[in-house]
Write a protein that holds these residues in place. Structure first.
Motif, PDB file in Angstrom:
ATOM      1  N   LYS A 101      30.743 -43.255  31.008  1.00  0.00           N
ATOM      2  CA  LYS A 101      29.774 -43.534  32.070  1.00  0.00           C
ATOM      3  C   LYS A 101      28.710 -42.443  32.158  1.00  0.00           C
ATOM      4  CE  LYS A 101      29.483 -44.303  37.065  1.00  0.00           C
ATOM      5  NZ  LYS A 101      30.249 -44.409  38.330  1.00  0.00           N
ATOM      6  N   ASN A 102      29.132 -41.180  32.143  1.00  0.00           N
ATOM      7  CA  ASN A 102      28.181 -40.084  32.311  1.00  0.00           C
ATOM      8  C   ASN A 102      27.356 -39.829  31.054  1.00  0.00           C
ATOM      9  OD1 ASN A 102      28.822 -38.686  35.106  1.00  0.00           O
ATOM     10  ND2 ASN A 102      30.804 -39.228  34.204  1.00  0.00           N
ATOM     11  N   PHE A 103      27.957 -39.961  29.900  1.00  0.00           N
ATOM     12  CA  PHE A 103      27.193 -39.684  28.680  1.00  0.00           C
ATOM     13  C   PHE A 103      26.323 -40.858  28.277  1.00  0.00           C
ATOM     14  CE2 PHE A 103      30.054 -36.140  28.426  1.00  0.00           C
ATOM     15  CZ  PHE A 103      29.299 -35.160  27.819  1.00  0.00           C
ATOM     16  N   ASP A 104      26.596 -42.046  28.791  1.00  0.00           N
ATOM     17  CA  ASP A 104      25.629 -43.125  28.628  1.00  0.00           C
ATOM     18  C   ASP A 104      24.352 -42.823  29.398  1.00  0.00           C
ATOM     19  OD1 ASP A 104      27.229 -44.559  26.959  1.00  0.00           O
ATOM     20  OD2 ASP A 104      28.049 -45.870  28.506  1.00  0.00           O
ATOM     21  N   LYS A 105      24.505 -42.244  30.575  1.00  0.00           N
ATOM     22  CA  LYS A 105      23.318 -41.813  31.333  1.00  0.00           C
ATOM     23  C   LYS A 105      22.564 -40.727  30.576  1.00  0.00           C
ATOM     24  CE  LYS A 105      25.434 -42.773  35.840  1.00  0.00           C
ATOM     25  NZ  LYS A 105      25.857 -42.169  37.139  1.00  0.00           N
ATOM     26  N   LEU A 106      23.320 -39.771  29.974  1.00  0.00           N
ATOM     27  CA  LEU A 106      22.679 -38.725  29.180  1.00  0.00           C
ATOM     28  C   LEU A 106      21.927 -39.312  27.992  1.00  0.00           C
ATOM     29  CD1 LEU A 106      22.232 -35.721  28.431  1.00  0.00           C
ATOM     30  CD2 LEU A 106      24.404 -35.831  27.183  1.00  0.00           C
ATOM     31  N   GLU A 107      22.508 -40.298  27.336  1.00  0.00           N
ATOM     32  CA  GLU A 107      21.845 -40.920  26.188  1.00  0.00           C
ATOM     33  C   GLU A 107      20.545 -41.585  26.587  1.00  0.00           C
ATOM     34  OE1 GLU A 107      22.734 -44.527  22.984  1.00  0.00           O
ATOM     35  OE2 GLU A 107      24.374 -43.636  24.149  1.00  0.00           O
ATOM     36  N   ILE A 108      20.582 -42.351  27.686  1.00  0.00           N
ATOM     37  CA  ILE A 108      19.366 -43.055  28.123  1.00  0.00           C
ATOM     38  C   ILE A 108      18.282 -42.057  28.525  1.00  0.00           C
ATOM     39  CG2 ILE A 108      18.448 -44.626  29.852  1.00  0.00           C
ATOM     40  CD1 ILE A 108      21.198 -45.992  29.892  1.00  0.00           C
ATOM     41  N   TRP A 109      18.683 -41.020  29.277  1.00  0.00           N
ATOM     42  CA  TRP A 109      17.692 -40.042  29.735  1.00  0.00           C
ATOM     43  C   TRP A 109      17.099 -39.251  28.568  1.00  0.00           C
ATOM     44  CZ3 TRP A 109      17.150 -34.752  29.554  1.00  0.00           C
ATOM     45  CH2 TRP A 109      16.168 -34.208  30.387  1.00  0.00           C
ATOM     46  N   THR A 110      17.926 -38.877  27.599  1.00  0.00           N
ATOM     47  CA  THR A 110      17.447 -38.091  26.468  1.00  0.00           C
ATOM     48  C   THR A 110      16.493 -38.898  25.590  1.00  0.00           C
ATOM     49  OG1 THR A 110      19.528 -36.863  26.470  1.00  0.00           O
ATOM     50  CG2 THR A 110      18.164 -36.682  24.511  1.00  0.00           C
ATOM     51  N   ARG A 112      14.658 -41.329  26.501  1.00  0.00           N
ATOM     52  CA  ARG A 112      13.424 -41.683  27.218  1.00  0.00           C
ATOM     53  C   ARG A 112      12.542 -40.475  27.527  1.00  0.00           C
ATOM     54  NH1 ARG A 112      15.260 -46.160  31.810  1.00  0.00           N
ATOM     55  NH2 ARG A 112      15.789 -47.840  30.343  1.00  0.00           N
ATOM     56  N   ASN A 113      13.123 -39.274  27.595  1.00  0.00           N
ATOM     57  CA  ASN A 113      12.363 -38.121  28.055  1.00  0.00           C
ATOM     58  C   ASN A 113      12.290 -36.971  27.063  1.00  0.00           C
ATOM     59  OD1 ASN A 113      11.925 -38.776  31.170  1.00  0.00           O
ATOM     60  ND2 ASN A 113      14.042 -39.326  30.660  1.00  0.00           N
ATOM     61  N   PRO A 118       5.178 -38.797  23.571  1.00  0.00           N
ATOM     62  CA  PRO A 118       4.528 -38.908  24.891  1.00  0.00           C
ATOM     63  C   PRO A 118       3.703 -40.182  24.987  1.00  0.00           C
ATOM     64  CG  PRO A 118       3.431 -37.267  23.527  1.00  0.00           C
ATOM     65  CD  PRO A 118       4.668 -37.668  22.792  1.00  0.00           C
ATOM     66  N   ARG A 119       3.656 -40.723  26.185  1.00  0.00           N
ATOM     67  CA  ARG A 119       2.911 -41.951  26.449  1.00  0.00           C
ATOM     68  C   ARG A 119       1.732 -41.638  27.358  1.00  0.00           C
ATOM     69  NH1 ARG A 119       8.042 -43.416  25.540  1.00  0.00           N
ATOM     70  NH2 ARG A 119       8.423 -45.329  24.363  1.00  0.00           N
ATOM     71  N   GLU A 120       0.615 -42.278  27.054  1.00  0.00           N
ATOM     72  CA  GLU A 120      -0.610 -42.049  27.804  1.00  0.00           C
ATOM     73  C   GLU A 120      -0.917 -43.264  28.664  1.00  0.00           C
ATOM     74  OE1 GLU A 120      -3.566 -41.225  24.952  1.00  0.00           O
ATOM     75  OE2 GLU A 120      -2.699 -39.302  24.308  1.00  0.00           O
ATOM     76  N   GLY A 121      -0.296 -43.318  29.800  1.00  0.00           N
ATOM     77  CA  GLY A 121      -0.563 -44.394  30.753  1.00  0.00           C
ATOM     78  C   GLY A 121      -0.160 -45.747  30.221  1.00  0.00           C
ATOM     79  N   ASP A 122      -1.005 -46.712  30.433  1.00  0.00           N
ATOM     80  CA  ASP A 122      -0.726 -48.094  30.018  1.00  0.00           C
ATOM     81  C   ASP A 122      -1.267 -48.389  28.628  1.00  0.00           C
ATOM     82  OD1 ASP A 122       0.409 -48.461  32.491  1.00  0.00           O
ATOM     83  OD2 ASP A 122      -1.441 -49.263  33.393  1.00  0.00           O
TER      84      ASP A 122
END
Length: 358
Positions: A101-110, A112-113, A118-122
């Motif tokens: 449960k906790n490392f799935d959150k770590l995977e998604i956050w890592t 994505r961030n 990097p993304r420039e707006g839309d």
């Protein structure tokens, strides 16, 4: 066609030389390995502890049960081991769920961030504008409309076969270099020879006079005085291996020197022939022959005994007559031999009497 996320993953994989998700997988695998080691240690500690200290004695007293005792008189609780295994399994499952449960959150956050572009707006990401270092100054060939899937597959096969051929040629080059170095060591002495005038053309004498040892048995072909008189140049030392090929001696010179040594070898052979005719081979005495026969008999008997014992045959009385099935004793064999010898003597006497009467 790949979407924007797939293109981003391909770009990051090419940049890192490993997929971004593999880092998260390695972290989760390391945590799970530590988790399993902890549960194993926990189970070992509970199994080694006294069950009475774990509450089984109080449980038996509350249930008015009398625990069994072993040979040493210690109390035995049969259900203790089963309950410890079940409890450790439940604890392991609970901790696995927490890790997932906790490392799935770590995977998604890592993903994505951290391991992302990097993304420039839309307007979307910058993946289309990123250029890696190995793409710098890359000349893109013009589009070839005649390129088909079959020709592309043929080019890939050609590239694979070329790579395989290149690896085979490198391996062959390494083997040839090692063989050349080994052959060169037979002709080149360990240290530079000291040239001294010598009138003898004997290979053995020139070998000794040039100071070569047993590691270079053919050094006399290039470092003897006879070789120098024929114009054979010695091989360069290892430190001076950069001598151009045109300054080295051709093979014909070495062949000429080798043929010049043939008369000396013929002379040696002619001098040895009279000794071979007069020298007899060493002969063994009667005692040595008996000793060899006795050793052979002992060896044959020991090997026969070992084979028969491996097949389950009793060899206490010797190996004579020991065969599979019904075994014949040594005394019976000797009795049969004495009967045969008596019959042969009787037959010989009868033939002698017949000759006398005739």
């Amino acid at each position: 066609m790949a979407n924007t996320k797939q293109q981003e993953n391909m770009l990051l994989t090419e940049h890192f030389t490993w997929p971004p998700i593999s880092l998260i997988d390695d972290i989760i695998n390391a945590v799970n390995e530590v988790l399993y080691r902890c549960t194993d240690t926990f189970e070992s500690g509970l199994s080694a502890a006294d069950p009475s200290l774990l509450g089984f004695a109080d449980r038996y007293a509350a249930e008015n049960r009398v625990p069994e005792k072993d040979e040493d008189g210690s109390e035995v609780y049969p259900e203790a081991k089963l309950e410890i295994e079940e409890g450790v399994l439940k604890l392991e499952t609970l901790m696995e769920n927490a890790v997932d449960k906790n490392f799935d959150k770590l995977e998604i956050w890592t993903l994505r961030n951290v391991l992302c572009l990097p993304r420039e707006g839309d307007a979307g990401g910058v993946g289309e504008w990123v250029r890696l270092g190995h793409y710098e100054n890359l000349q893109i060939p013009p589009k070839d409309n005649t390129l088909t899937l079959e020709s592309l597959y043929a080019l890939r096969r050609k590239l694979a076969e070329t790579t395989k051929l290149h690896a085979a040629l490198l391996a062959e080059k390494t083997r040839n270099a090692a063989q050349i170095a080994k052959l060169r060591s037979l002709l080149q002495p360990a240290m530079a020879p000291k040239r001294e005038p010598c009138s003898s053309t004997s290979p053995a004498k020139s070998h000794d006079q040039n100071g070569t040892n047993g590691d270079t048995p053919f050094a006399f072909l290039t470092h003897s005085s006879a070789a120098q008189s024929l114009g054979v140049q010695p091989l360069p030392q290892t430190s001076t291996s950069s001598v151009p090929p045109e300054s080295r001696t051709p093979l014909t010179t070495h062949t000429t020197f080798t043929t010049s040594q043939l008369p000396y070898l013929s002379q040696l052979l002619a001098s040895l022939k009279p000794h071979l005719a007069t020298t007899a081979l060493p002969s063994r005495s009667e005692g040595e022959k008996e000793e060899l026969a006795r050793e052979r008999r002992i060896y044959v008997e020991s090997q026969s005994k070992r084979i028969l014992e491996r097949r389950g045959v009793d060899t206490t009385g010797g190996v004579e007559g020991a065969v599979e099935g019904s075994r014949v004793r040594a005394e019976e064999v000797r009795g049969l031999e004495s009967i045969v010898a008596g019959m042969q003597r009787g037959r010989g006497e009868e033939e002698g009497d017949a000759m006398d009467t005739s």
